[in-house]
Design a protein around this motif. Structure first.
Motif, PDB file in Angstrom:
ATOM      1  N   GLU A  77       3.363 -20.140 -42.136  1.00  0.00           N
ATOM      2  CA  GLU A  77       2.725 -18.845 -41.920  1.00  0.00           C
ATOM      3  C   GLU A  77       2.106 -18.684 -40.527  1.00  0.00           C
ATOM      4  OE1 GLU A  77      -0.418 -17.743 -44.572  1.00  0.00           O
ATOM      5  OE2 GLU A  77       0.075 -15.624 -44.410  1.00  0.00           O
ATOM      6  N   PRO A  78       1.406 -19.729 -39.984  1.00  0.00           N
ATOM      7  CA  PRO A  78       0.837 -19.535 -38.635  1.00  0.00           C
ATOM      8  C   PRO A  78       1.893 -19.193 -37.584  1.00  0.00           C
ATOM      9  CG  PRO A  78      -0.034 -21.536 -39.665  1.00  0.00           C
ATOM     10  CD  PRO A  78       1.052 -21.039 -40.556  1.00  0.00           C
ATOM     11  N   VAL A  79       3.113 -19.697 -37.787  1.00  0.00           N
ATOM     12  CA  VAL A  79       4.171 -19.451 -36.802  1.00  0.00           C
ATOM     13  C   VAL A  79       4.725 -18.027 -36.944  1.00  0.00           C
ATOM     14  CG1 VAL A  79       6.426 -20.247 -35.950  1.00  0.00           C
ATOM     15  CG2 VAL A  79       4.789 -21.891 -36.865  1.00  0.00           C
ATOM     16  N   ILE A  80       4.807 -17.554 -38.169  1.00  0.00           N
ATOM     17  CA  ILE A  80       5.443 -16.239 -38.384  1.00  0.00           C
ATOM     18  C   ILE A  80       4.440 -15.090 -38.440  1.00  0.00           C
ATOM     19  CG2 ILE A  80       7.503 -17.182 -39.531  1.00  0.00           C
ATOM     20  CD1 ILE A  80       6.227 -16.433 -42.212  1.00  0.00           C
ATOM     21  N   ARG A  81       3.177 -15.416 -38.500  1.00  0.00           N
ATOM     22  CA  ARG A  81       2.146 -14.378 -38.558  1.00  0.00           C
ATOM     23  C   ARG A  81       2.238 -13.409 -37.363  1.00  0.00           C
ATOM     24  NH1 ARG A  81      -0.658 -11.960 -42.291  1.00  0.00           N
ATOM     25  NH2 ARG A  81      -1.405 -13.854 -43.259  1.00  0.00           N
ATOM     26  N   PRO A  82       2.475 -13.922 -36.105  1.00  0.00           N
ATOM     27  CA  PRO A  82       2.584 -12.980 -34.967  1.00  0.00           C
ATOM     28  C   PRO A  82       3.747 -11.992 -35.103  1.00  0.00           C
ATOM     29  CG  PRO A  82       2.301 -15.229 -34.180  1.00  0.00           C
ATOM     30  CD  PRO A  82       2.537 -15.324 -35.641  1.00  0.00           C
ATOM     31  N   LEU A  83       4.697 -12.278 -36.016  1.00  0.00           N
ATOM     32  CA  LEU A  83       5.803 -11.346 -36.232  1.00  0.00           C
ATOM     33  C   LEU A  83       5.459 -10.318 -37.303  1.00  0.00           C
ATOM     34  CD1 LEU A  83       8.857 -13.820 -36.405  1.00  0.00           C
ATOM     35  CD2 LEU A  83       7.696 -12.940 -34.406  1.00  0.00           C
ATOM     36  N   GLY A  84       4.267 -10.450 -37.884  1.00  0.00           N
ATOM     37  CA  GLY A  84       3.853  -9.519 -38.936  1.00  0.00           C
ATOM     38  C   GLY A  84       4.239 -10.003 -40.324  1.00  0.00           C
TER      39      GLY A  84
END
Lengths: 95, 650
Positions: free
Chosen positions: B525-532
């Motif tokens: 999740e921390p990696v994909i969070r910036p993608l929304g």
């Protein structure tokens, strides 16, 4: 200005200057293959398609890729390939 | 940079061992001579496609049976001579020249072009193998007033020459009898005197074929080529040719999507009904869950695209049979060479819109290894059929009840994939794979009426291959995904902490969060969070590595809509109403667009990487393909989401 012209023409005297690259043959023009550049990567493929020394061609389209009729087959050739095929222009009436 | 190419059989490996247990006939001929039509006429449906040992080149094998003989017929890839230029041709030449050789060569000759076809026959007849000649296209020869003296040809060549028509069946039974008879009596070979030993082999062969044609073929003084020439004047024209190409392609895709709609719905209904039936007749257990939510949901999600794939292959086969595809390569050469791709690459790239796997395999038509590698690397960027349901789902979320806007969004998605593929080709050609592409040399066969039977058999063959290749792997991944999303079950204590009885959806969410897949989603999740994306979407992303369309069933499971039709309003409503812990909507415009861009560009299909590895002979290219596409997808999705967030769409 004559650079392109010279690229397509062979080193022959003006009197016998019928030898040119295939790219220089006009639409409907007939020509006989005199030689094909030995370093051309698609040389073997050309042979398989019936384009070899002595084959008589008719040019159907001149834009890139050009289309020629050889041994009863239509073959499309990129100008890069056609430039490596040296031909003798034949008169229209010659069979 | 050294480029590995098609993996070849190691020197010690036996070549085609299973074939030697019975008589083998090799069907050889130039491309477009009518070989496959004749093969189908001789073998019917009794054929199967298999890879040539040690390579990924496919050879069709069929059987010709009689009371005494059971013969294998091999449909070799088309060749112009025994000097191969492509992997397919290499295999054909290996089969013809290997030890032991085939028991018989059935040479297919186009009667309308004997002079050139005899050049090829002269090479075959120098091999120490009996040859039978099938003369095809005799009907076209008749129409052109070409008179072929079959008896004269038979006498001059010293081998049986039989006129046939694979389409009408004329001469096929005579040919079959001749094949059986020749194999049964182990006919002697009729080798020509070695033409290649008399000076220039090409000139000598040509002189021989010319003299034979002069002897056996009577042609009209003025050959009638006006029909083909008139069509070519339009279809290979730089401007009109491109317009015709676009119109044909748009037309085909429109028909494919229209025709495929009903059978896709039938397949979907069938799987749904099967799931319902099993749920009603089987006691609740982990096995029932596995069958209904793992196997049927996963495999059904892939099988639903079979109609689209079959229709695409059917229309491509018809187009190929008409002779148009070669013209399309000429038209595309003018445009594709500007970005460093050969015109011939357009056919594999076109197939990639159905599925990247057959597209990668179809790159074998390209002669230069660098061209082939470049096409393989970019093919998965083109939107395959598996992406379509994801696009439809996102369009439903973004522009509900607005078909025109949805169509524009889908078109935009396809165009983005094409633009990305072309840009990637441009960059690769100028960095990793420099140099000019193989200049176009292609035969333009005569236009002719397509054979529906041949196209149908080809489609059945391709469809079966798709089922075998994709279905088995998808089945495995579906079971794995179901396992990861189901185990370990949430401990009872967690469920009992609630004061009130949790809803089914809440229980499901907690079970999922506790599962291996849930933990994995939370881990990334921390990696994909910036993608929304949140951790639930993260599970969808991970599950998509089995197959992209699995995202939909995964989201259906994640958001507690198990058993619902994935594309139904209930799914879309559920997704629209889903919220994060802070109460904000999950599927905002920014998140949807980011998800769309990610799915257009990401490499999420493991079978594609496996095929890339097989076709290139190296894992490094498969890894490069996987890495560059996912990095590109991440960056573009990040830019999309952050830009839209700043603009207030998050």
């Amino acid at each position: 200005m004559f650079g392109i012209y010279n690229k397509y023409m062979c080193n022959q005297s003006p009197a016998e200057n019928k030898c040119l690259s295939l790219v220089g043959v006009p639409i409907g023009g007939r020509a006989q293959i005199r030689s094909i550049d030995h370093d051309l990567p698609g040389r073997g493929r050309l042979h398989g398609l019936g384009l070899f020394e002595g084959t008589v061609l008719k040019v159907i389209r001149t834009d890139d890729p050009m289309i020629v009729l050889a041994l009863g087959s239509r073959v499309a050739l990129a100008h890069r390939v056609a430039q490596c095929i040296e031909v003798d222009l034949l008169p229209q009436s010659e069979p | 940079m050294s480029i590995t190419f098609l993996p070849k059989a190691p020197p010690t490996a036996p070549t085609m061992p299973p074939l030697r247990t019975q008589a083998v006939i090799a069907l050889a001929g130039t491309p477009n001579a009518g070989k496959t039509t004749l093969f189908n006429a001789l073998t019917g449906l009794r054929s199967k496609t298999a890879n040539f040992p040690g390579t990924t080149v496919e050879i069709k094998r069929g059987r010709i049976s009689s009371a005494h003989e059971d013969i294998t017929l091999l449909d070799l890839p088309g060749i112009y001579g025994l000097q191969p230029h492509t992997p397919d041709e290499e295999v054909a030449c290996r089969i013809l020249t290997q030890q032991p050789p085939p028991d018989l060569i059935l040479a297919v000759l186009d009667a309308t072009n004997l002079e050139r076809n005899l050049l090829f026959v002269s090479q075959l007849m120098e091999l120490d193998v009996p040859v039978i000649i099938a003369l095809t296209m005799m009907d076209i020869a008749d129409r052109r007033h070409l008179k072929v003296d079959v008896d004269g040809l038979r006498e001059a060549l010293g081998c049986p020459v039989i006129p046939v028509s694979g389409r009408t069946g004329d001469g096929v039974s005579e040919l079959r009898n001749q094949l059986l008879e020749t194999v049964a009596r182990e006919a002697a070979t009729h080798p020509l005197p070695c033409l290649s030993c008399r000076g220039c082999p090409i000139a000598t062969r040509h002189a021989w074929s010319r003299s034979l044609c002069d002897q056996c073929v009577r042609a009209p003084a003025t050959p009638s080529e006006q029909h083909t020439e008139k069509l070519d004047a339009w279809l290979t024209h730089p401007v009109f040719g491109l317009m015709a190409f676009m119109a044909i392609m748009v037309g085909i895709f429109f028909i494919i999507f229209q025709l495929a709609e009903a059978p896709m719905a039938w397949i979907e209904d069938l799987f749904e009904a099967s799931g319902d039936w099993i749920s009603a007749h089987m006691a609740e257990s982990w096995l029932r869950e596995l069958i209904v939510n793992g196997i049927l949901a996963g495999v059904g999600g892939v099988l639903v695209f079979l109609p689209q794939i079959c229709f695409l292959f059917f229309f491509l086969a018809l187009l190929d049979d008409t002779g148009y595809l070669a013209r399309a390569a000429v038209v595309m050469e003018r445009w594709m060479e500007r970005i460093g791709l050969p015109g011939k690459a357009f056919v594999p790239l076109l197939s990639a819109h159905a599925c990247a796997i057959p597209a990668i395999m179809a790159t074998r038509v390209l002669e230069q290894p660098r061209d082939r590698l470049l096409t393989i690397l970019i093919a998965p960027l083109l939107s395959c059929a598996a992406r379509l349901p994801v696009y439809i789902m996102i369009a439903g979320l973004l522009v509900p009840n607005a078909p025109v806007k949805a169509a524009l969004l889908l078109s935009g998605a396809y165009l983005t994939g094409i633009a990305a593929a072309l840009a990637a080709a441009f960059i690769f050609r100028r960095t990793l794979l420099p140099g000019e592409h193989q200049a176009l040399i292609i035969e333009l066969p005569d236009y002719r009426r397509p054979g529906f039977r041949t196209a149908l058999l080809y489609t059945i063959d391709r469809g079966a291959l798709f089922l075998r290749q994709a279905g088995t792997l998808i089945l495995l991944f579906s079971i794995i995904m179901w396992f990861l999303a189901t185990f370990p079950p949430a401990p009872e204590t967690i469920t009992q902490d609630h004061e009130s009885t949790p809803t089914l959806s809440e229980t499901h969410d907690r079970d999922l969060a506790h599962s291996y897949a849930g933990r994995l989603g939370q881990f990334i999740e921390p990696v994909i969070r910036p993608l929304g994306f949140d951790w639930q979407i993260g599970i969808g992303l991970i599950s998509s590595f089995a197959a992209r369309e699995v995202l939909i069933s995964t989201l259906a499971i994640i958001y507690g809509m198990e058993g619902e039709d994935e594309e139904s309003e209930s799914l879309l409503d559920g997704l629209r109403q889903s919220t994060r812990a802070d109460g904000s909507a999950v599927f905002t415009v920014a998140t949807c667009m980011s998800l769309l861009v990610f799915y257009i560009l990401a490499a999420q299909c493991i079978p594609t990487q496996i095929v890339t590895r097989r076709e290139t002979g190296s894992w490094k290219w498969a890894l490069l393909q996987f890495s560059y596409m996912n990095v590109l997808a991440y960056i573009v999705a990040l830019l999309t989401y952050q830009t839209l967030r700043v603009l207030g769409y998050a």
